[in-house]
Design a protein around this motif. Structure first.
Motif, short mmCIF file in Angstrom:
data_model
loop_
_atom_site.label_atom_id
_atom_site.label_comp_id
_atom_site.label_asym_id
_atom_site.label_seq_id
_atom_site.Cartn_x
_atom_site.Cartn_y
_atom_site.Cartn_z
N LEU A 30 12.97 4.52 -2.28
CA LEU A 30 11.87 3.76 -1.66
C LEU A 30 11.23 4.68 -0.62
CD1 LEU A 30 10.27 1.19 -1.36
CD2 LEU A 30 12.00 0.33 0.22
N ALA A 31 10.12 5.31 -1.01
CA ALA A 31 9.51 6.35 -0.17
C ALA A 31 8.62 5.80 0.92
CB ALA A 31 8.71 7.30 -1.06
N GLY A 32 8.07 4.56 0.76
CA GLY A 32 7.19 4.03 1.79
C GLY A 32 6.71 2.63 1.50
N GLN A 33 6.14 2.00 2.54
CA GLN A 33 5.59 0.66 2.43
C GLN A 33 4.32 0.58 3.27
OE1 GLN A 33 8.67 -2.58 2.81
NE2 GLN A 33 9.91 -0.89 3.60
N ALA A 34 3.40 -0.31 2.86
CA ALA A 34 2.15 -0.51 3.62
C ALA A 34 1.65 -1.91 3.35
CB ALA A 34 1.10 0.52 3.21
N GLU A 35 0.80 -2.42 4.29
CA GLU A 35 0.32 -3.80 4.18
C GLU A 35 -1.05 -3.88 3.54
OE1 GLU A 35 0.67 -5.95 7.81
OE2 GLU A 35 2.84 -5.62 7.98
N ASN A 36 -1.69 -2.76 3.23
CA ASN A 36 -2.94 -2.79 2.46
C ASN A 36 -3.15 -1.43 1.80
OD1 ASN A 36 -4.85 -1.02 4.15
ND2 ASN A 36 -4.15 -2.51 5.68
N GLY A 37 -4.07 -1.38 0.83
CA GLY A 37 -4.27 -0.18 0.05
C GLY A 37 -4.74 1.00 0.86
N GLN A 38 -5.61 0.76 1.86
CA GLN A 38 -6.13 1.86 2.66
C GLN A 38 -5.04 2.52 3.48
OE1 GLN A 38 -9.34 3.00 2.48
NE2 GLN A 38 -8.55 4.69 3.72
N ASP A 39 -4.20 1.67 4.14
CA ASP A 39 -3.08 2.23 4.91
C ASP A 39 -2.13 3.02 4.01
OD1 ASP A 39 -4.07 1.13 7.18
OD2 ASP A 39 -2.60 -0.49 7.32
N ALA A 40 -1.87 2.48 2.82
CA ALA A 40 -0.97 3.16 1.89
C ALA A 40 -1.52 4.52 1.50
CB ALA A 40 -0.77 2.30 0.64
N LEU A 41 -2.82 4.57 1.18
CA LEU A 41 -3.43 5.83 0.77
C LEU A 41 -3.37 6.87 1.89
CD1 LEU A 41 -4.83 6.94 -1.75
CD2 LEU A 41 -7.02 6.30 -0.73
N GLU A 42 -3.64 6.44 3.11
CA GLU A 42 -3.59 7.37 4.25
C GLU A 42 -2.17 7.88 4.50
OE1 GLU A 42 -5.29 5.22 7.48
OE2 GLU A 42 -7.34 5.27 6.66
N GLN A 43 -1.18 6.96 4.39
CA GLN A 43 0.22 7.38 4.61
C GLN A 43 0.67 8.37 3.52
OE1 GLN A 43 2.80 3.95 4.94
NE2 GLN A 43 1.36 2.89 6.28
N ILE A 44 0.27 8.08 2.29
CA ILE A 44 0.68 8.95 1.18
C ILE A 44 0.06 10.33 1.32
CG2 ILE A 44 0.43 9.29 -1.32
CD1 ILE A 44 0.65 6.16 -1.51
N ALA A 46 -0.97 11.71 4.15
CA ALA A 46 -0.39 12.37 5.34
C ALA A 46 0.99 12.94 5.02
CB ALA A 46 -0.28 11.37 6.49
N ALA A 47 1.76 12.22 4.19
CA ALA A 47 3.11 12.68 3.85
C ALA A 47 3.10 13.74 2.76
CB ALA A 47 3.96 11.49 3.39
N GLY A 48 1.97 13.88 2.06
CA GLY A 48 1.91 14.82 0.94
C GLY A 48 2.88 14.47 -0.16
N ALA A 49 3.14 13.15 -0.30
CA ALA A 49 4.16 12.71 -1.25
C ALA A 49 3.55 12.36 -2.60
CB ALA A 49 4.89 11.48 -0.69
N GLN A 50 4.36 12.49 -3.64
CA GLN A 50 3.96 12.02 -4.96
C GLN A 50 4.54 10.64 -5.18
OE1 GLN A 50 3.88 14.45 -8.64
NE2 GLN A 50 5.43 13.03 -9.44
N VAL A 51 3.69 9.72 -5.60
CA VAL A 51 4.14 8.37 -5.91
C VAL A 51 4.34 8.28 -7.41
CG1 VAL A 51 3.63 5.92 -5.74
CG2 VAL A 51 2.83 7.47 -3.96
N ASP A 52 5.56 7.93 -7.83
CA ASP A 52 5.86 7.80 -9.26
C ASP A 52 5.73 6.36 -9.73
OD1 ASP A 52 6.75 10.61 -9.73
OD2 ASP A 52 8.25 10.05 -8.24
#
Length: 529
Positions: A30-44, A46-52
């Motif tokens: 479980l790499a991350g959580q967010a309460e809306n799409g915009q926050d999720a996109l910014e967090q992803i 910023a982390a430079g993470a790949q979401v599978d």
């Protein structure tokens, strides 16, 4: 492990899903959580993470779930998505289908359905990863998974997931494991690799032509391991598999120049018990030491062979007299005779035969009571004990005992005082064997001719300079392998080998097995490689 991101504007959904799903058990993080799409996109970003795998609500402020999915798909086309919603919204479902979602789950979420969807998503990601691998890489992956399962190094859920997508199961009422071992011979690494590959190909071709159901893999000893299917679990089923292996051995003989060592474990009910048969097949394999001419070592026939509670013993007084007299020829004949007698004893087993060899070297070691404990012969003794415990053949046991006798004889006849130059060099090597040394540089330092120094060193130590230095370094490596968790490359450098291949070559020359195999046999510091 694959990365999962959960996006939902209801905090209790985020908290509930994060805690109720056993993510590692499914091969997920479980790499991350967010309460809306915009926050999720910014967090992803910023982390430079790949979401599978994306688990997202559809209706959210700032950015809805389908828009987020489109954005993330541009970064990772193989992204798997699970849509959550409080309503059965047909238009959203149609859009999601176009984007290739894995499932559309209505709230409140059915946890069993979510878990099954996650499992299927992981399987798809695994298949995509497999599709990108070459045939050789796939083969290595299958070997690794089968070996880990057969030796109990992988959990049930991980095995289930991997065996399903790799097709690593036999549908048979009964299964037995077999081991095919190449004859022991002098060969370089490339020749050994070619030999084990040829044996495996021959085994697979033989079984395929006969329509046999099987799985094969290479284990860490470079043996070919086979899981063989059988319709019956009785004596006839075992006899049929034994006959198959005997024929296989005859077919392999021309290419190998002799019969391979073949061992067969017991028939077990169902493929899930195959690791039990594999373990017993390895136990049967050890009996090649006692029955070198047996075409197939069948565990069920050997299981009742051992059972007595004694270890064979040799005449310690006779060994002492022969060593003190430095009569190594007579001692070699005595060792041969004792091993012949041990092998002929009723209910003898490989373990007890090794104990007999240990008894021999322990009797001879008693003669070293006047020898300083720092003498190299004691390191040789400890090394010999380790090699006896891991020996695979009767000839190897004999050679180890003979070599130990010669080492003790040499130690007893050695002069008390060495040449002062050689003594200083030996002290220098003992203190820092990892440094770069050569006869030329040492000769310059001690103001003697290199040829003369080489002759002097050989005379005083009984070894060439290079042999002595390499042996010293390997002895130091053995100590590090037994007492630390250092990786092999680190150990190699710590004792003076900057080239790992050079370290492997000398270790195999002096110890008889590869470094990793030696550490495994010794049960040394685990987790290092």
């Amino acid at each position: 492990m694959y990365n999962v991101w959960i996006v939902d504007d209801e905090p209790f959904i985020l908290k509930g899903l994060s805690g109720i799903v056993n993510w590692p058990d499914l091969g997920l993080v479980l790499a991350g959580q967010a309460e809306n799409g915009q926050d999720a996109l910014e967090q992803i970003e910023a982390a430079g993470a790949q979401v599978d795998i994306l688990i997202t609500d559809i209706s959210m402020p700032e950015m809805d779930g389908l828009t987020l999915l489109e954005e993330l798909r541009r970064r990772n086309p193989e992204l798997k998505a699970i849509i959550l919603s409080g309503y059965n919204e047909f238009e959203y479902i149609k859009q999601g289908m176009k984007l290739g979602i894995e499932n559309y789950l209505l709230k409140p979420i059915n946890l069993q359905e979510l878990r099954e969807t996650l499992i299927h998503s992981v399987e798809k990601l695994n298949r995509a990863r497999i599709d990108r691998l070459s045939q050789d890489q796939v083969g290595m992956l299958k070997d690794n998974i089968l070996y880990r399962w057969a030796t109990g190094r992988i959990g049930p859920e991980q095995w289930r997931l991997r065996s399903e997508f790799l097709g690593l199961r036999l549908q048979a009422p009964f299964v037995a494991a077999a081991i095919v071992r190449a004859p022991d011979r002098e060969a370089d690494e490339a020749e050994r690799d070619e030999l084990k590959a040829r044996i495996r190909r021959s085994c697979e071709r033989f079984l395929t032509l006969r329509g046999a159901a099987y799985l094969s893999f290479l284990d860490t000893s470079d043996d070919t391991a086979l899981f063989l299917a059988s319709p019956s679990g009785d004596a006839d089923g075992l006899a049929h598999l034994t006959e198959q292996l005997e024929t296989l051995g005859d077919e392999l003989r021309p290419a190998l120049g002799c019969l391979p060592v073949l061992a067969l474990g017991p028939l077990v009910a169902g493929f899930d018990r195959a690791p039990d048969s594999y373990r017993h097949a390895h136990q049967a394999l050890e009996y090649a030491m006692l029955y070198p001419d047996e075409p197939v070592l069948v565990y069920d026939r050997l299981a009742g062979v051992s059972g007595s509670d004694y270890s064979p013993t040799a005449d310690g007084d006779m060994y002492a007299r022969l060593v003190l007299a430095h009569d190594l020829n007579r001692l070699a004949k005595q060792i041969e005779a004792d091993f012949e007698a041990f092998s002929a004893m009723e209910r003898m087993s490989p373990v007890r035969l090794r104990h007999g060899a240990l008894e021999m070297v322990m009797q001879m070691k008693k003669l070293l009571k006047e020898t300083p404990t720092g003498h190299p012969v004691f390191q040789t003794y400890h090394e010999t004990v380790g090699r006896i415990l891991g020996s695979a053949s009767l000839e190897q046991l004999k050679e180890l005992v003979r070599a130990m006798a010669a080492a003790i004889s040499d130690a007893l006849s050695e002069r008390e005082e060495r040449n002062p130059i050689v003594r200083q060099i030996l002290q220098e090597l003992e203190a820092a064997c990892h440094k770069e040394y050569s006869l030329k540089t040492l000769a310059q330092a001690y103001r003697v001719h290199p040829v003369y120094l080489g002759q002097l060193f050989q005379k005083e130590t009984g070894q060439s300079f290079s042999d002595y230095l390499n042996r010293l370094r390997i002895d130091r490596a053995i100590v590090l392998m037994r007492t630390t968790k250092m990786k092999m490359q680190e150990i190699s450098e710590a004792v003076g080998y900057w080239d790992a291949a050079h370290f492997y070559k000398h270790f195999k020359k002096y110890v008889g097995v590869a470094p990793a195999q030696y550490r495994k046999m010794q049960g040394g510091a685990s987790g290092a490689s």
